[in-house]
Design a protein around this motif. Sequence first.
Motif, PDB file in Angstrom:
ATOM      1  N   VAL A 161      14.885  -7.268 -11.929  1.00 44.70           N
ATOM      2  CA  VAL A 161      14.917  -6.447 -13.148  1.00 44.70           C
ATOM      3  C   VAL A 161      14.395  -5.052 -12.819  1.00 44.70           C
ATOM      4  O   VAL A 161      13.380  -4.901 -12.131  1.00 44.70           O
ATOM      5  N   ALA A 162      15.114  -4.027 -13.257  1.00 38.99           N
ATOM      6  CA  ALA A 162      14.691  -2.643 -13.016  1.00 38.99           C
ATOM      7  C   ALA A 162      13.525  -2.314 -13.933  1.00 38.99           C
ATOM      8  O   ALA A 162      13.634  -2.450 -15.150  1.00 38.99           O
ATOM      9  N   ILE A 163      12.381  -1.894 -13.348  1.00 35.95           N
ATOM     10  CA  ILE A 163      11.247  -1.470 -14.186  1.00 35.95           C
ATOM     11  C   ILE A 163      11.072   0.054 -14.115  1.00 35.95           C
ATOM     12  O   ILE A 163      10.145   0.608 -14.683  1.00 35.95           O
ATOM     13  N   GLN A 164      11.984   0.708 -13.380  1.00 36.63           N
ATOM     14  CA  GLN A 164      12.013   2.173 -13.328  1.00 36.63           C
ATOM     15  C   GLN A 164      13.465   2.629 -13.324  1.00 36.63           C
ATOM     16  O   GLN A 164      14.367   1.850 -12.997  1.00 36.63           O
ATOM     17  N   LEU A 165      13.683   3.894 -13.678  1.00 36.30           N
ATOM     18  CA  LEU A 165      14.989   4.538 -13.525  1.00 36.30           C
ATOM     19  C   LEU A 165      14.771   5.891 -12.854  1.00 36.30           C
ATOM     20  O   LEU A 165      13.736   6.534 -13.076  1.00 36.30           O
ATOM     21  N   PRO A 166      15.719   6.349 -12.033  1.00 39.98           N
ATOM     22  CA  PRO A 166      15.558   7.674 -11.430  1.00 39.98           C
ATOM     23  C   PRO A 166      15.997   8.779 -12.395  1.00 39.98           C
ATOM     24  O   PRO A 166      16.890   8.563 -13.219  1.00 39.98           O
ATOM     25  N   ILE A 167      15.349   9.925 -12.298  1.00 40.75           N
ATOM     26  CA  ILE A 167      15.845  11.123 -12.994  1.00 40.75           C
ATOM     27  C   ILE A 167      16.669  11.889 -11.958  1.00 40.75           C
ATOM     28  O   ILE A 167      16.136  12.500 -11.036  1.00 40.75           O
ATOM     29  N   GLY A 168      17.974  11.793 -12.072  1.00 42.15           N
ATOM     30  CA  GLY A 168      18.871  12.396 -11.081  1.00 42.15           C
ATOM     31  C   GLY A 168      18.989  11.504  -9.848  1.00 42.15           C
ATOM     32  O   GLY A 168      18.159  10.619  -9.619  1.00 42.15           O
ATOM     33  N   GLU A 169      20.037  11.758  -9.072  1.00 42.87           N
ATOM     34  CA  GLU A 169      20.245  11.021  -7.823  1.00 42.87           C
ATOM     35  C   GLU A 169      20.735  11.989  -6.757  1.00 42.87           C
ATOM     36  O   GLU A 169      21.151  13.105  -7.064  1.00 42.87           O
ATOM     37  N   GLU A 170      20.680  11.564  -5.510  1.00 43.81           N
ATOM     38  CA  GLU A 170      21.063  12.396  -4.354  1.00 43.81           C
ATOM     39  C   GLU A 170      20.246  13.695  -4.389  1.00 43.81           C
ATOM     40  O   GLU A 170      19.030  13.653  -4.581  1.00 43.81           O
ATOM     41  N   GLY A 171      20.914  14.840  -4.260  1.00 40.76           N
ATOM     42  CA  GLY A 171      20.195  16.126  -4.222  1.00 40.76           C
ATOM     43  C   GLY A 171      19.516  16.480  -5.529  1.00 40.76           C
ATOM     44  O   GLY A 171      18.631  17.347  -5.576  1.00 40.76           O
ATOM     45  N   ASP A 172      19.905  15.816  -6.637  1.00 45.47           N
ATOM     46  CA  ASP A 172      19.325  16.121  -7.956  1.00 45.47           C
ATOM     47  C   ASP A 172      18.134  15.229  -8.300  1.00 45.47           C
ATOM     48  O   ASP A 172      17.583  15.325  -9.400  1.00 45.47           O
ATOM     49  N   SER A 174      14.727  14.090  -9.042  1.00 46.62           N
ATOM     50  CA  SER A 174      13.549  14.924  -9.293  1.00 46.62           C
ATOM     51  C   SER A 174      12.360  14.158  -9.863  1.00 46.62           C
ATOM     52  O   SER A 174      11.243  14.670  -9.871  1.00 46.62           O
ATOM     53  N   GLY A 175      12.572  12.941 -10.342  1.00 47.00           N
ATOM     54  CA  GLY A 175      11.454  12.217 -10.937  1.00 47.00           C
ATOM     55  C   GLY A 175      11.824  10.785 -11.247  1.00 47.00           C
ATOM     56  O   GLY A 175      12.924  10.319 -10.940  1.00 47.00           O
ATOM     57  N   ILE A 176      10.883  10.073 -11.890  1.00 48.69           N
ATOM     58  CA  ILE A 176      11.037   8.635 -12.130  1.00 48.69           C
ATOM     59  C   ILE A 176      10.617   8.314 -13.556  1.00 48.69           C
ATOM     60  O   ILE A 176       9.601   8.831 -14.051  1.00 48.69           O
ATOM     61  N   ILE A 177      11.403   7.451 -14.204  1.00 53.14           N
ATOM     62  CA  ILE A 177      11.047   6.967 -15.544  1.00 53.14           C
ATOM     63  C   ILE A 177      10.435   5.577 -15.398  1.00 53.14           C
ATOM     64  O   ILE A 177      11.043   4.676 -14.814  1.00 53.14           O
ATOM     65  N   ASP A 178       9.236   5.398 -15.930  1.00 57.13           N
ATOM     66  CA  ASP A 178       8.563   4.094 -15.932  1.00 57.13           C
ATOM     67  C   ASP A 178       8.939   3.378 -17.226  1.00 57.13           C
ATOM     68  O   ASP A 178       8.584   3.828 -18.320  1.00 57.13           O
ATOM     69  N   LEU A 179       9.678   2.260 -17.109  1.00 62.71           N
ATOM     70  CA  LEU A 179      10.185   1.563 -18.291  1.00 62.71           C
ATOM     71  C   LEU A 179       9.125   0.701 -18.969  1.00 62.71           C
ATOM     72  O   LEU A 179       9.327   0.246 -20.091  1.00 62.71           O
TER      73      LEU A 179
END
Length: 712
Positions: A161-172, A174-179
Motif C-alpha cells: 500500500v502506498a503511504i506516500q506520493l511524489p510531487i512530480g516525477e523525473e526532472g520535476d 520536488s517533494g513528497i506527500i505523506d498520506l
Amino acid sequence: MAISTDLKNIRNFGIAAHIDAGKTTTSERILFYSGKSHKIGEVHDGGATMDWMEQEKERGITITAAATTTEWKGKQLNLIDTPGHVDFTIEVERSMRVLDGAVAVFDASQGVEPQSETVWKQADKYVVPRIAFANKMDKTGASFKMTLESIKTRLAGNKVVAIQLPIGEEGDFSGIIDLVKMKAYKFEGKMGEQVIEFDIPESYKAEAESFREQVIEKAAEQTEELMNAYLENGTLSIEEIKQGLRIGVISNSVYPLMCGSSLMNKGVQLVLDAVVDYLPSPIDVDGGTISGTDVDDVEKKITFKQDPKEPLSALAFKIATDPFVGRITFVRVYSGTLKSGSYVLNPISGQKERIGRLLQMHANQRQEIDEIPAGNIGAVIGLKDTKTGDTLCDVEKPIVLERMEFPEPVISIAVEPKTKADQEKMGMALNKLAEEDPSFRVTSNAETGQTIIWGMGELHLEIIVDRMKREFKVESNVGAPQVAYRETITMPVADQDTKHSKQTGGRGQYGHVVISFEPIPAEERKANPEFKEENVFVNKIVGGVVPKEYIPGIEKGLRAAWSRGMIAGYPVVDVRATLTFGSYHDVDSNELSFKLAASKCFREAAKKAKPILLEPVMLVEVNTPEEYMGEVLGNLNSKRGQITEMTERGMAKIVRAYVPLSEMFGYSTDLRSSSQGRATYTMEFSHYDPVPSNITEKIRAERGVKFEEDEE
C-alpha cells in the motif's frame, strides 16, 4: 553510543535490493542524517563508508554485508547494508536470518528487477517484515505508479500500500506527500537536511485523498477495534493509522511503499521515521521469544524470552578475516548477555569457547565494548571453532537455533600458486576465505593435483582471486571457468543384486546387498521443502538379514559412488536408494565389505538406469533499447536460450530467458558490442536441465571419460 538494553527501542533492519537500486547511497544518507557520519560518502566516488573493501570502491558495488549502529528519535538502529549482485546472495541470506525487518529499495524507473525478486523471496523465507522505498524518483523514466503496480503484480499482491506520493516525477520531482499525516514535505539545505512541512498542493489533493482511503482501509483491517472505529467514524486518526500499519507490517500482511531520491537527498529522513514507526523491535517478533531445539533431541523445543536476564542464545551469522585483529565473528544475541571473558558453548561442535574482545561495528571500524545484551548485533574476536550458522549458548542451558541453508556453487576455476613460496600461503588464504563465505568451496582434483575453487558466478571467483592477492599477498595463475554439471538416472532399477566377495587366505571380505534405485521427481522435491539431501537412502531390511552395524557402511558406499557419476565423473543427484535384502558371513563380513558391495551395486544399476548429464540453467534478464531487440533475441537463441517473457519497462524492452550457464561465459562482451554498450543484463541460477546428447559426448571427450568394466 551506548548499546541499548531496552529491547522496545531497538530496530535491527537491513537494506536489500537489486544491484544499482541505491541501497548503499540510502545507507550513507541514514548515517549522515542520524549523526553517525559527518559527511556523505558517495558510491560513484569510491567514498561510501559502508563499501569499505578496495574491490567495492573500484567497482562501485557492495560485495560484503556491512553492519553499523546509529540512533534516530531515541531508537537504536542496527543497520546492515547488503549486496545486490546475485553472486553475493549468500550475504543477503545470512543477514535476513538475523534481522527483524528490512527496507526493500526499488529503482523507480525499473520497478521490480530480478534480484529484487530474489531478496524478497529470502525475506519471505525468514518471515522478515519490510517496508518498500521507490528510490531514484528524479531519474528519467521514473514512475511511482509503475513501481507500485510491479510490486503488486510480481511480489506482494494487495499487501503493498502506498503511504506516500511524489510531487512530480523525473526532472520535476520536488517533494513528497505523506498520506498518513496528509502533509507535504520538501528537503532543503546543502544535503537536504532541512525537512520543510507544507500543505498539499491543490492539484494533488484529490489523488492524495483517494490513496489515503486505501491506507485507512488497510490499517482498519488489522484489528477488530480499528475496524469498529473506522465503521463508527468513517475514518481513523493518525495514531490509529500508524497503529494499524505497524501491526500489519509486523504480521507481514502490509508492505508500505514510500518514495524519494537518496542521491538527491530527498525522502530518507521519512524512511527513518517509518523504520521507527512500523518495523518491529526484537520483542515484537514471535511474541518476544526465541525458539530452538534440544542438543540431543531435535523434536524437543526450547524457548527463551528475548531478554538480557534469560540464558544466553546467540547466532554466529558471519565470519570475517581482519588483517589487524584476525578472525571476527558477527553475532546476533537473542537472549541473555554475551560478556567479554566469559565461556560459552557451541552445541554444534560440542566445544566450549572463550569470548575474547567484543566489538560494536561501524563498517570496517570497531569500537570495543564489554557486553552485547539481547536484541543486539555485535562481533567477537577470538572464536576458534565457530562457523557461520552455529549457535553460541549458555554452558548450563544449551539450545540449538535454526541453522542456515547455503546455496550450492555453480561455477569453478582451477588456481595454482605462481611460486613455491605462494604454495603454503595459498592453502591458508583459501581456507580463511572459505570460512568467511559458505557459498565458496575449495576442492582438489585427485587426477590432476589441481586446486579447484567453486563459487556463485564469474564475479564471485574474480573477487576471491583478487582478495588472495591483496589481503594474503598470494600470486596465482587462474584457469578458464568450468561449469558444475551433475548426473542423475532416468529409469528405476528394481532389486539390483550385488555381491562383493574376496578370499585372500585368512579372513576374506563378504558383503551382499539387494538395492532398488529410482529417480526423485522434481515435483516431489518442490512438494517437500524440507528435502535437504541431494540423494536419499532408505533402509527396509527386516529380520536381520544384514546386521544393523553394517547398514552405515552400505550408505557410505552409496554416497561414495554418488560422488562420481558414470557419464563424465560429476556428482550424482536426485536418486533414492532402497535397501531391501542382503546376506552376510559370520567371519568374512565387515563394514568395508558392505561399503564396497553397495558402491559396486550402484555402478551396475546405473548402466541400466539410463543416466543423463544435467547442467545449471540461469534465469537471464536483458534490458535493451528497442532497436537492439533483434540482436539480443538472436544472440540468446544461439546460446540455446528459451525466451519466456518479453515486456516493457519505461522506454526499455525486457527479455527474460532460461540459458545454460556454459553458454553465458563472455556474454557481457557480446551484449556490449551488439548494443553499443546500451543493453545490460542480470542472471541468477534457476534449475538443472538435461544436457543434449551431442553436448554430453563433447563434455565426455573433453574429460577423457570412458565406461570401464568394474574392477573387483
